[in-house]
Design a protein around this motif. Structure first.
Motif, PDB file in Angstrom:
ATOM      1  N   PHE A 128      24.419  36.816 -31.003  1.00 13.41           N
ATOM      2  CA  PHE A 128      24.519  37.518 -32.316  1.00 13.41           C
ATOM      3  C   PHE A 128      25.780  37.926 -32.400  1.00 13.41           C
ATOM      4  CE2 PHE A 128      23.097  40.960 -29.416  1.00 13.41           C
ATOM      5  CZ  PHE A 128      24.085  41.917 -29.768  1.00 13.41           C
ATOM      6  N   LYS A 129      26.077  38.256 -33.744  1.00 15.94           N
ATOM      7  CA  LYS A 129      27.363  38.636 -34.327  1.00 15.94           C
ATOM      8  C   LYS A 129      27.313  40.067 -34.789  1.00 15.94           C
ATOM      9  CE  LYS A 129      30.915  35.920 -35.615  1.00 15.94           C
ATOM     10  NZ  LYS A 129      31.427  34.924 -36.484  1.00 15.94           N
ATOM     11  N   LEU A 130      28.159  41.117 -34.603  1.00 15.35           N
ATOM     12  CA  LEU A 130      28.261  42.250 -35.098  1.00 15.35           C
ATOM     13  C   LEU A 130      29.717  42.680 -35.212  1.00 15.35           C
ATOM     14  CD1 LEU A 130      26.756  45.055 -35.991  1.00 15.35           C
ATOM     15  CD2 LEU A 130      26.729  45.548 -33.616  1.00 15.35           C
ATOM     16  N   HIS A 131      29.956  43.283 -36.558  1.00 15.91           N
ATOM     17  CA  HIS A 131      31.614  43.716 -36.649  1.00 15.91           C
ATOM     18  C   HIS A 131      32.457  42.616 -36.283  1.00 15.91           C
ATOM     19  CE1 HIS A 131      31.119  47.741 -38.182  1.00 15.91           C
ATOM     20  NE2 HIS A 131      30.189  47.991 -37.552  1.00 15.91           N
ATOM     21  N   GLY A 132      32.115  41.296 -36.554  1.00 23.44           N
ATOM     22  CA  GLY A 132      33.034  40.273 -36.257  1.00 23.44           C
ATOM     23  C   GLY A 132      33.140  39.718 -34.984  1.00 23.44           C
ATOM     24  N   GLU A 133      32.322  40.479 -34.042  1.00 22.10           N
ATOM     25  CA  GLU A 133      32.261  39.918 -32.498  1.00 22.10           C
ATOM     26  C   GLU A 133      31.004  39.122 -32.084  1.00 22.10           C
ATOM     27  OE1 GLU A 133      33.836  42.328 -29.210  1.00 22.10           O
ATOM     28  OE2 GLU A 133      34.400  43.924 -30.791  1.00 22.10           O
ATOM     29  N   PHE A 152      17.358  48.160 -22.514  1.00 24.62           N
ATOM     30  CA  PHE A 152      17.152  46.834 -22.995  1.00 24.62           C
ATOM     31  C   PHE A 152      18.548  45.826 -23.208  1.00 24.62           C
ATOM     32  CE2 PHE A 152      16.591  43.851 -26.512  1.00 24.62           C
ATOM     33  CZ  PHE A 152      15.875  42.972 -26.092  1.00 24.62           C
ATOM     34  N   PHE A 153      19.202  46.562 -23.957  1.00 24.17           N
ATOM     35  CA  PHE A 153      20.672  45.701 -24.053  1.00 24.17           C
ATOM     36  C   PHE A 153      21.306  45.581 -22.492  1.00 24.17           C
ATOM     37  CE2 PHE A 153      20.376  47.643 -28.274  1.00 24.17           C
ATOM     38  CZ  PHE A 153      20.450  46.594 -29.004  1.00 24.17           C
ATOM     39  N   VAL A 154      21.236  46.160 -21.516  1.00 23.70           N
ATOM     40  CA  VAL A 154      21.751  46.111 -20.531  1.00 23.70           C
ATOM     41  C   VAL A 154      21.262  44.791 -19.624  1.00 23.70           C
ATOM     42  CG1 VAL A 154      21.878  46.837 -17.865  1.00 23.70           C
ATOM     43  CG2 VAL A 154      22.390  48.313 -19.872  1.00 23.70           C
ATOM     44  N   ARG A 159      31.767  44.635 -23.963  1.00 28.90           N
ATOM     45  CA  ARG A 159      32.141  44.745 -25.377  1.00 28.90           C
ATOM     46  C   ARG A 159      31.114  45.693 -26.155  1.00 28.90           C
ATOM     47  NH1 ARG A 159      32.710  40.405 -27.915  1.00 28.90           N
ATOM     48  NH2 ARG A 159      31.466  39.101 -26.690  1.00 28.90           N
ATOM     49  N   PHE A 160      30.000  45.287 -26.137  1.00 29.83           N
ATOM     50  CA  PHE A 160      28.807  45.769 -27.010  1.00 29.83           C
ATOM     51  C   PHE A 160      28.723  47.318 -26.973  1.00 29.83           C
ATOM     52  CE2 PHE A 160      24.754  46.831 -27.927  1.00 29.83           C
ATOM     53  CZ  PHE A 160      24.385  46.484 -29.293  1.00 29.83           C
ATOM     54  N   THR A 163      20.689  49.483 -37.531  1.00 32.96           N
ATOM     55  CA  THR A 163      21.340  48.299 -37.176  1.00 32.96           C
ATOM     56  C   THR A 163      20.763  48.078 -35.847  1.00 32.96           C
ATOM     57  OG1 THR A 163      23.119  48.290 -38.605  1.00 32.96           O
ATOM     58  CG2 THR A 163      23.343  46.854 -36.850  1.00 32.96           C
ATOM     59  N   LEU A 164      20.963  48.942 -34.747  1.00 35.86           N
ATOM     60  CA  LEU A 164      20.704  48.769 -33.389  1.00 35.86           C
ATOM     61  C   LEU A 164      19.133  48.293 -33.227  1.00 35.86           C
ATOM     62  CD1 LEU A 164      22.417  51.506 -31.563  1.00 35.86           C
ATOM     63  CD2 LEU A 164      23.084  49.091 -31.522  1.00 35.86           C
ATOM     64  N   ALA A 165      18.258  48.937 -34.112  1.00 40.94           N
ATOM     65  CA  ALA A 165      16.952  48.755 -34.112  1.00 40.94           C
ATOM     66  C   ALA A 165      16.543  47.209 -34.726  1.00 40.94           C
ATOM     67  CB  ALA A 165      16.248  49.733 -34.991  1.00 40.94           C
ATOM     68  N   GLU A 166      17.344  46.999 -35.636  1.00 36.80           N
ATOM     69  CA  GLU A 166      17.318  45.480 -36.150  1.00 36.80           C
ATOM     70  C   GLU A 166      17.809  44.342 -35.170  1.00 36.80           C
ATOM     71  OE1 GLU A 166      19.038  42.852 -39.901  1.00 36.80           O
ATOM     72  OE2 GLU A 166      19.229  44.966 -40.026  1.00 36.80           O
ATOM     73  N   ILE A 167      18.664  44.631 -34.461  1.00 40.10           N
ATOM     74  CA  ILE A 167      19.189  43.655 -33.420  1.00 40.10           C
ATOM     75  C   ILE A 167      18.139  43.833 -32.422  1.00 40.10           C
ATOM     76  CG2 ILE A 167      20.946  43.259 -31.312  1.00 40.10           C
ATOM     77  CD1 ILE A 167      22.925  44.715 -33.382  1.00 40.10           C
TER      78      ILE A 167
END
Length: 112
Positions: free
Chosen positions: A21-26, A61-63, A73-74, A89-93
């Motif tokens: 996925f992409k967030l803030h261009g990354e 979860f992200f780990v 980076r995230f 946004t974190l919930a949406e991801i």
């Protein structure tokens, strides 16, 4: 005497297609598969009273979902005071990744 036994095979589908996925261009790369326990923990802790358990579980979860370089980076991005990533946004991801990992949408599709 009958033996009660069931072979569950390899434990589930092993997807190989990339997930990102992409967030803030990354762009951030995720593992194509996730242990079922991680999703169960997310479901259990999201439904408990008190947001502390839910917040901690989303962070964990992200780990598990992001590959190490992407996670580093995230994590820097979501802690950067100059680059805001709100909780919605974190919930949406998280919701999108859960859909991808479980193969099921988290919400009913809206009628057209």
């Amino acid at each position: 005497m009958t033996n009660r036994f069931k072979d569950f095979g390899s434990g589930g589908e092993n997807r190989t297609e990339p997930l990102s996925f992409k967030l803030h261009g990354e762009e951030f790369e995720c593992y194509p598969n996730l242990q079922g326990k991680v999703l169960l923990d997310l479901a259990v802790n999201s439904s408990e009273d008190g947001g502390v358990a839910a917040a901690k579980t989303v962070t964990e979860f992200f780990v598990h979902a992001l590959k190490p370089e992407s996670y580093d980076r995230f994590n820097k991005l979501i802690e950067d005071p100059e680059t805001i990533v709100n909780v919605e946004t974190l919930a949406e991801i998280t919701g999108w990744l859960v859909e991808e990992y479980s193969g099921r949408p988290t919400k009913e599709p809206s009628g057209s």
